[in-house]
Design an enzyme around this catalytic site. Structure first.
Site, PDB file in Angstrom:
ATOM      1  N   LYS A  71       0.836  -1.195   0.031  1.00 23.64           N
ATOM      2  CA  LYS A  71       0.011   0.000  -0.126  1.00 23.64           C
ATOM      3  C   LYS A  71       0.764   1.096  -0.020  1.00 23.64           C
ATOM      4  O   LYS A  71       0.707   2.119  -0.673  1.00 23.64           O
ATOM      5  CB  LYS A  71      -1.046   0.146   1.263  1.00 23.64           C
ATOM      6  CG  LYS A  71      -1.868  -1.203   1.297  1.00 23.64           C
ATOM      7  CD  LYS A  71      -2.651  -1.090   2.590  1.00 23.64           C
ATOM      8  CE  LYS A  71      -2.161  -1.141   4.042  1.00 23.64           C
ATOM      9  NZ  LYS A  71      -1.410  -2.507   4.218  1.00 23.64           N
TER      10      LYS A  71
ATOM     11  N   ARG B 111      -9.858   0.975   9.076  1.00 23.40           N
ATOM     12  CA  ARG B 111      -9.115  -0.096   9.472  1.00 23.40           C
ATOM     13  C   ARG B 111     -10.038  -1.073  10.193  1.00 23.40           C
ATOM     14  O   ARG B 111      -9.750  -2.286  10.627  1.00 23.40           O
ATOM     15  CB  ARG B 111      -7.962   0.401  10.626  1.00 23.40           C
ATOM     16  CG  ARG B 111      -6.743  -0.241  10.848  1.00 23.40           C
ATOM     17  CD  ARG B 111      -5.798  -0.544   9.510  1.00 23.40           C
ATOM     18  NE  ARG B 111      -4.824  -1.041  10.013  1.00 23.40           N
ATOM     19  CZ  ARG B 111      -3.403  -0.475   9.627  1.00 23.40           C
ATOM     20  NH1 ARG B 111      -3.346   0.707   8.830  1.00 23.40           N
ATOM     21  NH2 ARG B 111      -2.378  -0.776   9.920  1.00 23.40           N
TER      22      ARG B 111
ATOM     23  N   ARG C   1      11.720  -5.201   4.973  1.00 24.51           N
ATOM     24  CA  ARG C   1      11.572  -3.694   4.353  1.00 24.51           C
ATOM     25  C   ARG C   1      12.482  -2.773   5.149  1.00 24.51           C
ATOM     26  O   ARG C   1      12.669  -2.984   6.338  1.00 24.51           O
ATOM     27  CB  ARG C   1      10.059  -3.759   4.782  1.00 24.51           C
ATOM     28  CG  ARG C   1       9.706  -2.079   4.932  1.00 24.51           C
ATOM     29  CD  ARG C   1       8.361  -1.924   4.911  1.00 24.51           C
ATOM     30  NE  ARG C   1       7.498  -2.325   6.173  1.00 24.51           N
ATOM     31  CZ  ARG C   1       6.033  -2.116   6.396  1.00 24.51           C
ATOM     32  NH1 ARG C   1       5.296  -1.756   5.254  1.00 24.51           N
ATOM     33  NH2 ARG C   1       5.720  -2.425   7.538  1.00 24.51           N
TER      34      ARG C   1
ATOM     35  N   ARG D 165      11.468  -0.538  10.662  1.00 28.07           N
ATOM     36  CA  ARG D 165      10.377  -0.283  11.601  1.00 28.07           C
ATOM     37  C   ARG D 165      10.196  -1.088  12.742  1.00 28.07           C
ATOM     38  O   ARG D 165      10.386  -2.266  12.802  1.00 28.07           O
ATOM     39  CB  ARG D 165       8.899  -0.304  10.881  1.00 28.07           C
ATOM     40  CG  ARG D 165       8.545   0.998  10.116  1.00 28.07           C
ATOM     41  CD  ARG D 165       7.313   0.697   9.366  1.00 28.07           C
ATOM     42  NE  ARG D 165       6.173   0.074   9.776  1.00 28.07           N
ATOM     43  CZ  ARG D 165       4.831  -0.031   9.117  1.00 28.07           C
ATOM     44  NH1 ARG D 165       4.918   0.384   7.788  1.00 28.07           N
ATOM     45  NH2 ARG D 165       4.010  -0.561   9.757  1.00 28.07           N
TER      46      ARG D 165
ATOM     47  N   ARG E  29      -0.196  -8.288  13.872  1.00 27.62           N
ATOM     48  CA  ARG E  29      -0.623  -7.419  12.862  1.00 27.62           C
ATOM     49  C   ARG E  29      -1.656  -8.017  11.894  1.00 27.62           C
ATOM     50  O   ARG E  29      -2.824  -7.706  11.483  1.00 27.62           O
ATOM     51  CB  ARG E  29       0.356  -6.350  12.162  1.00 27.62           C
ATOM     52  CG  ARG E  29       0.892  -5.534  13.153  1.00 27.62           C
ATOM     53  CD  ARG E  29       2.129  -4.963  12.754  1.00 27.62           C
ATOM     54  NE  ARG E  29       2.323  -4.383  11.553  1.00 27.62           N
ATOM     55  CZ  ARG E  29       3.465  -4.437  10.465  1.00 27.62           C
ATOM     56  NH1 ARG E  29       4.304  -4.881  11.109  1.00 27.62           N
ATOM     57  NH2 ARG E  29       3.420  -3.914   9.383  1.00 27.62           N
TER      58      ARG E  29
HETATM   59  P1  ADP Z   1       2.213  -1.723   3.284  1.00 26.02           P
HETATM   60  O1  ADP Z   1       2.043  -0.135   3.326  1.00 26.02           O
HETATM   61  O2  ADP Z   1       1.054  -2.504   2.676  1.00 26.02           O
HETATM   62  O3  ADP Z   1       2.587  -2.189   4.563  1.00 26.02           O
HETATM   63  P2  ADP Z   1       4.745  -1.569   1.870  1.00 26.02           P
HETATM   64  O4  ADP Z   1       4.327  -0.776   0.693  1.00 26.02           O
HETATM   65  O5  ADP Z   1       5.571  -0.765   2.851  1.00 26.02           O
HETATM   66  O6  ADP Z   1       3.476  -2.161   2.369  1.00 26.02           O
HETATM   67  O7  ADP Z   1       5.553  -2.844   1.179  1.00 26.02           O
HETATM   68  C1  ADP Z   1       6.001  -3.948   2.121  1.00 26.02           C
HETATM   69  C2  ADP Z   1       7.324  -4.464   1.515  1.00 26.02           C
HETATM   70  O8  ADP Z   1       7.042  -5.212   0.342  1.00 26.02           O
HETATM   71  C3  ADP Z   1       8.509  -3.325   1.119  1.00 26.02           C
HETATM   72  O9  ADP Z   1       9.784  -3.934   1.539  1.00 26.02           O
HETATM   73  C4  ADP Z   1       8.296  -3.311  -0.359  1.00 26.02           C
HETATM   74  O10 ADP Z   1       9.385  -2.776  -1.059  1.00 26.02           O
HETATM   75  C5  ADP Z   1       7.854  -4.632  -0.814  1.00 26.02           C
HETATM   76  N1  ADP Z   1       6.973  -4.639  -1.778  1.00 26.02           N
HETATM   77  C6  ADP Z   1       5.856  -3.886  -2.054  1.00 26.02           C
HETATM   78  N2  ADP Z   1       5.246  -4.027  -3.073  1.00 26.02           N
HETATM   79  C7  ADP Z   1       6.058  -5.404  -3.619  1.00 26.02           C
HETATM   80  C8  ADP Z   1       5.708  -6.015  -4.779  1.00 26.02           C
HETATM   81  N3  ADP Z   1       4.890  -5.984  -5.871  1.00 26.02           N
HETATM   82  N4  ADP Z   1       6.752  -7.145  -4.879  1.00 26.02           N
HETATM   83  C9  ADP Z   1       7.681  -7.284  -4.320  1.00 26.02           C
HETATM   84  N5  ADP Z   1       7.922  -6.711  -3.140  1.00 26.02           N
HETATM   85  C10 ADP Z   1       7.102  -5.397  -2.757  1.00 26.02           C
HETATM   86  P1  AMP Z   2       0.560   0.907   8.777  1.00 29.35           P
HETATM   87  O1  AMP Z   2       1.799   1.788   8.664  1.00 29.35           O
HETATM   88  O2  AMP Z   2      -0.481   1.067   8.339  1.00 29.35           O
HETATM   89  O3  AMP Z   2       1.050  -0.421   8.639  1.00 29.35           O
HETATM   90  O4  AMP Z   2       0.248   0.857  10.476  1.00 29.35           O
HETATM   91  C1  AMP Z   2       1.002   0.724  11.680  1.00 29.35           C
HETATM   92  C2  AMP Z   2       0.387   0.718  12.722  1.00 29.35           C
HETATM   93  O5  AMP Z   2      -0.162   2.111  12.809  1.00 29.35           O
HETATM   94  C3  AMP Z   2      -0.694  -0.064  12.865  1.00 29.35           C
HETATM   95  O6  AMP Z   2      -0.262  -1.424  13.242  1.00 29.35           O
HETATM   96  C4  AMP Z   2      -1.731   0.567  14.088  1.00 29.35           C
HETATM   97  O7  AMP Z   2      -1.004   0.353  15.275  1.00 29.35           O
HETATM   98  C5  AMP Z   2      -1.426   1.983  13.847  1.00 29.35           C
HETATM   99  N1  AMP Z   2      -2.360   2.624  12.627  1.00 29.35           N
HETATM  100  C6  AMP Z   2      -2.378   2.923  11.505  1.00 29.35           C
HETATM  101  N2  AMP Z   2      -3.445   3.353  10.965  1.00 29.35           N
HETATM  102  C7  AMP Z   2      -4.465   2.726  12.020  1.00 29.35           C
HETATM  103  C8  AMP Z   2      -5.836   3.163  12.026  1.00 29.35           C
HETATM  104  N3  AMP Z   2      -6.717   3.689  10.895  1.00 29.35           N
HETATM  105  N4  AMP Z   2      -6.424   2.878  13.138  1.00 29.35           N
HETATM  106  C9  AMP Z   2      -5.901   2.379  14.101  1.00 29.35           C
HETATM  107  N5  AMP Z   2      -4.555   2.318  14.171  1.00 29.35           N
HETATM  108  C10 AMP Z   2      -3.783   2.693  13.193  1.00 29.35           C
END
Ligand code: ADP
Ligand code: AMP
Length: 215
Positions: A16, A91, A130, A163, A174
């Site tokens: 995302k 969420r 990541r 992170r 999660r």
């Molecule tokens: P989210 O925001 O949904 O938690 P991220 O965008 O941070 O996910 O992506 C999670 C990990 O997967 C990152 O290390 C990113 O570089 C990798 N990633 C994202 N999209 C792809 C994909 N299509 N194929 C392989 N790796 C990906």
């Molecule tokens: P994310 O970056 O979307 O993976 O979110 C990281 C963490 O932030 C989550 O595991 C939650 O603890 C918190 N968080 C993000 N968005 C929300 C939301 N809409 N409601 C509640 N907690 C959130």
């Protein structure tokens, strides 16, 4: 053309954040990522950040009132008559109801929900490898999307970080929270004909193309 409001939904690690940054920059959307906003607050030790941190470190959702207030002030800050892309919000069904109520006040509605579908088996590899830029929030992956210079952001040249919640046990939590609380939104938006599902296991360029054509 009418402005639109889009939600990106999917499990943690679906891609995302990776997609949201490109999609919003190239298509004139204001990106509201609740995860990034909360992490900024944690980093700056604001009152909100101090309240949110313990939930985030455990992989639990931050209390809804805190998140909804944050969204409200973002909408006010930018003016609600813009294109918005939400990453990480709503969420759960309660947040969704509160968002719908808030949007009535702003005379807006959700136009589309883009669901990035990735199987749980892929998630651990994605999240344990990541790395993120603490400055611009750009997302990297040590194998699939590495930075050009070792551990440095291509854009900002600052050191990448892991992170706090990308640890095996927190990832497990999660995923549980996602399946229990967030996934019901997929059924909800399917039911109101606003859901577009995309295969998030394709390469990032193909995922981007699918999202852009869904907008
Ligand atoms: P989210 O925001 O949904 O938690 P991220 O965008 O941070 O996910 O992506 C999670 C990990 O997967 C990152 O290390 C990113 O570089 C990798 N990633 C994202 N999209 C792809 C994909 N299509 N194929 C392989 N790796 C990906
Ligand atoms: P994310 O970056 O979307 O993976 O979110 C990281 C963490 O932030 C989550 O595991 C939650 O603890 C918190 N968080 C993000 N968005 C929300 C939301 N809409 N409601 C509640 N907690 C959130």
């Amino acid at each position: 053309m009418k402005n639109s409001m889009i939600i990106l939904i999917g499990p943690p690690g679906a891609g995302k954040g990776t997609q949201a940054k490109n999609v919003s920059a190239s298509n004139n959307y204001i990106l509201i990522s609740t995860g990034d906003l909360l992490r900024d607050n944690v980093g700056k030790r604001t009152e909100l950040g101090l309240k949110a941190k313990s939930f985030m470190d455990k992989g639990e959702l931050v209390p809804t009132d805190l998140v909804v207030d944050m969204i409200k002030s973002e909408l006010k800050k930018y003016g609600a008559d813009k294109n918005f892309l939400f990453d990480g919000f709503p969420r759960n069904l309660t947040q969704n109801e509160l968002l719908k109520k808030m949007l009535i006040d702003f005379k807006r509605d959700i136009d589309k929900v883009i669901y990035i579908d990735v199987d749980d088996s892929v998630i651990y590899d994605r999240l344990t490898n990541r790395r993120v830029c603490p400055k611009c929030k750009r997302v990297y992956h040590l194998k699939y999307n590495p930075p050009k210079k070792d551990n440095l952001c291509d854009d900002c040249n600052v050191s990448l970080i892991i992170r706090d919640d990308d640890k095996q046990d927190v990832i497990k939590k999660r995923l549980e929270v996602y399946h229990g609380q967030t996934a019901p939104l997929i059924e909800y938006y399917k039911g109101v004909n606003k859901l577009v599902a995309i295969n998030g296991e394709n390469n990032p360029q193909d995922v981007y193309k699918d999202i852009a054509s869904a907008l």
